[in-house]
Design a protein around this motif. Structure first.
Motif, PDB file in Angstrom:
ATOM      1  N   TRP A 245       5.989  -7.771  17.877  1.00  0.00           N
ATOM      2  CA  TRP A 245       5.287  -7.544  16.620  1.00  0.00           C
ATOM      3  C   TRP A 245       4.918  -6.078  16.454  1.00  0.00           C
ATOM      4  CZ3 TRP A 245       0.072  -6.166  15.864  1.00  0.00           C
ATOM      5  CH2 TRP A 245      -0.338  -6.181  14.529  1.00  0.00           C
ATOM      6  N   THR A 246       4.407  -5.444  17.526  1.00  0.00           N
ATOM      7  CA  THR A 246       4.023  -4.030  17.412  1.00  0.00           C
ATOM      8  C   THR A 246       5.232  -3.140  17.187  1.00  0.00           C
ATOM      9  OG1 THR A 246       4.033  -3.710  19.811  1.00  0.00           O
ATOM     10  CG2 THR A 246       1.924  -4.274  18.784  1.00  0.00           C
ATOM     11  N   VAL A 247       6.362  -3.461  17.809  1.00  0.00           N
ATOM     12  CA  VAL A 247       7.572  -2.661  17.602  1.00  0.00           C
ATOM     13  C   VAL A 247       8.070  -2.808  16.165  1.00  0.00           C
ATOM     14  CG1 VAL A 247      10.017  -2.451  18.239  1.00  0.00           C
ATOM     15  CG2 VAL A 247       8.271  -2.623  20.016  1.00  0.00           C
ATOM     16  N   VAL A 248       8.131  -4.028  15.664  1.00  0.00           N
ATOM     17  CA  VAL A 248       8.591  -4.258  14.296  1.00  0.00           C
ATOM     18  C   VAL A 248       7.645  -3.593  13.304  1.00  0.00           C
ATOM     19  CG1 VAL A 248       8.934  -6.042  12.534  1.00  0.00           C
ATOM     20  CG2 VAL A 248       9.877  -6.350  14.822  1.00  0.00           C
TER      21      VAL A 248
ATOM     22  N   LEU B 206       6.388   0.746   9.465  1.00  0.00           N
ATOM     23  CA  LEU B 206       5.555   1.867   9.041  1.00  0.00           C
ATOM     24  C   LEU B 206       6.357   3.171   8.995  1.00  0.00           C
ATOM     25  CD1 LEU B 206       2.242   1.096  10.962  1.00  0.00           C
ATOM     26  CD2 LEU B 206       2.658   0.887   8.512  1.00  0.00           C
ATOM     27  N   ARG B 207       7.214   3.366   9.981  1.00  0.00           N
ATOM     28  CA  ARG B 207       8.059   4.559  10.004  1.00  0.00           C
ATOM     29  C   ARG B 207       9.006   4.567   8.815  1.00  0.00           C
ATOM     30  NH1 ARG B 207      11.482   4.482  14.882  1.00  0.00           N
ATOM     31  NH2 ARG B 207       9.471   4.250  15.879  1.00  0.00           N
ATOM     32  N   LYS B 208       9.557   3.425   8.478  1.00  0.00           N
ATOM     33  CA  LYS B 208      10.453   3.309   7.334  1.00  0.00           C
ATOM     34  C   LYS B 208       9.709   3.624   6.035  1.00  0.00           C
ATOM     35  CE  LYS B 208      13.601  -0.047   5.247  1.00  0.00           C
ATOM     36  NZ  LYS B 208      14.103  -1.424   5.331  1.00  0.00           N
TER      37      LYS B 208
ATOM     38  N   GLN C 190       8.255  10.093   1.978  1.00  0.00           N
ATOM     39  CA  GLN C 190       8.611  11.517   2.091  1.00  0.00           C
ATOM     40  C   GLN C 190       9.836  11.822   1.231  1.00  0.00           C
ATOM     41  OE1 GLN C 190       9.100  12.206   6.253  1.00  0.00           O
ATOM     42  NE2 GLN C 190       6.924  12.579   6.621  1.00  0.00           N
ATOM     43  N   ARG C 191      10.804  10.925   1.229  1.00  0.00           N
ATOM     44  CA  ARG C 191      12.002  11.134   0.391  1.00  0.00           C
ATOM     45  C   ARG C 191      11.659  11.122  -1.085  1.00  0.00           C
ATOM     46  NH1 ARG C 191      15.674   6.747   2.283  1.00  0.00           N
ATOM     47  NH2 ARG C 191      14.450   6.643   4.148  1.00  0.00           N
TER      48      ARG C 191
END
Length: 178
Positions: free
Chosen positions: A157-160, A165-167, A173-174
């Protein structure tokens, strides 16, 4: 994410290796798997620590450390989780495991007076050791597997969540750059 959370609470590998009380272990502490914080190492450490916490024997920390060495899982986590059974929780924990073992073995309840003496250990403990051991091993296994599965799911869950969040950050930013 899970790695950062765990890293705050467990001692570093250097702190453990430099402890003079542990020098008798020699090169055993130099196995890097004993200090890795990855999903497999932490999940197995949860199983080991929780399983050993339910075993009604003295020396639980040493047992957890030996099993961590045997299974190459995170040593500090497996030893820390043994403290689930501490002087405050131990009476209720072992009474519940005794009752489970007694129920599984189909034994009638036994009235024993609890006192810490050699006489009690030699005579009265003989009446309760089988159901206590059966209930403790079964409870330790079930809760250890539950801890293993929960840690696997939490790690995933934390990885996903981190990927998501990174996505989102990259997308925002884009959109600002365009």
């Amino acid at each position: 994410m899970a790695r950062k959370l765990l890293r705050r609470f467990i001692p570093s590998a250097h702190a453990i290796k430099s402890n003079p009380a542990l020098h008798f272990l020699g090169d055993l502490l130099h196995d890097p798997n004993l200090f890795h914080l990855n999903r497999h190492s932490v999940s197995v450490a949860f199983f080991v620590g929780i399983f050993v916490a339910f075993i009604p024997l003295p020396g639980q920390m040493a047992m957890a450390a030996l099993l961590a060495l045997l299974f190459h899982c995170n040593l500090p986590i497996s030893v820390a989780l043994v403290w689930i059974s501490n002087p405050l929780t131990m009476p209720a924990l072992f009474f519940a495991t005794y009752q489970l073992g007694r129920w599984l073995l189909g034994l009638p309840p036994v009235s024993v007076s609890l006192e810490l003496s050699w006489h009690w250990l030699m005579h009265e403990f003989n009446l309760i050791w089988r159901p206590l051991l059966v209930g403790s091993l079964l409870s330790g296994f079930v809760f250890g597997v539950l801890g293993y599965v929960v840690m696997q799911l939490f790690w995933r869950w934390t990885v996903v969540r981190s990927w998501h969040l990174r996505k989102q950050r990259r997308a925002s930013q884009r959109s600002r750059n365009d």
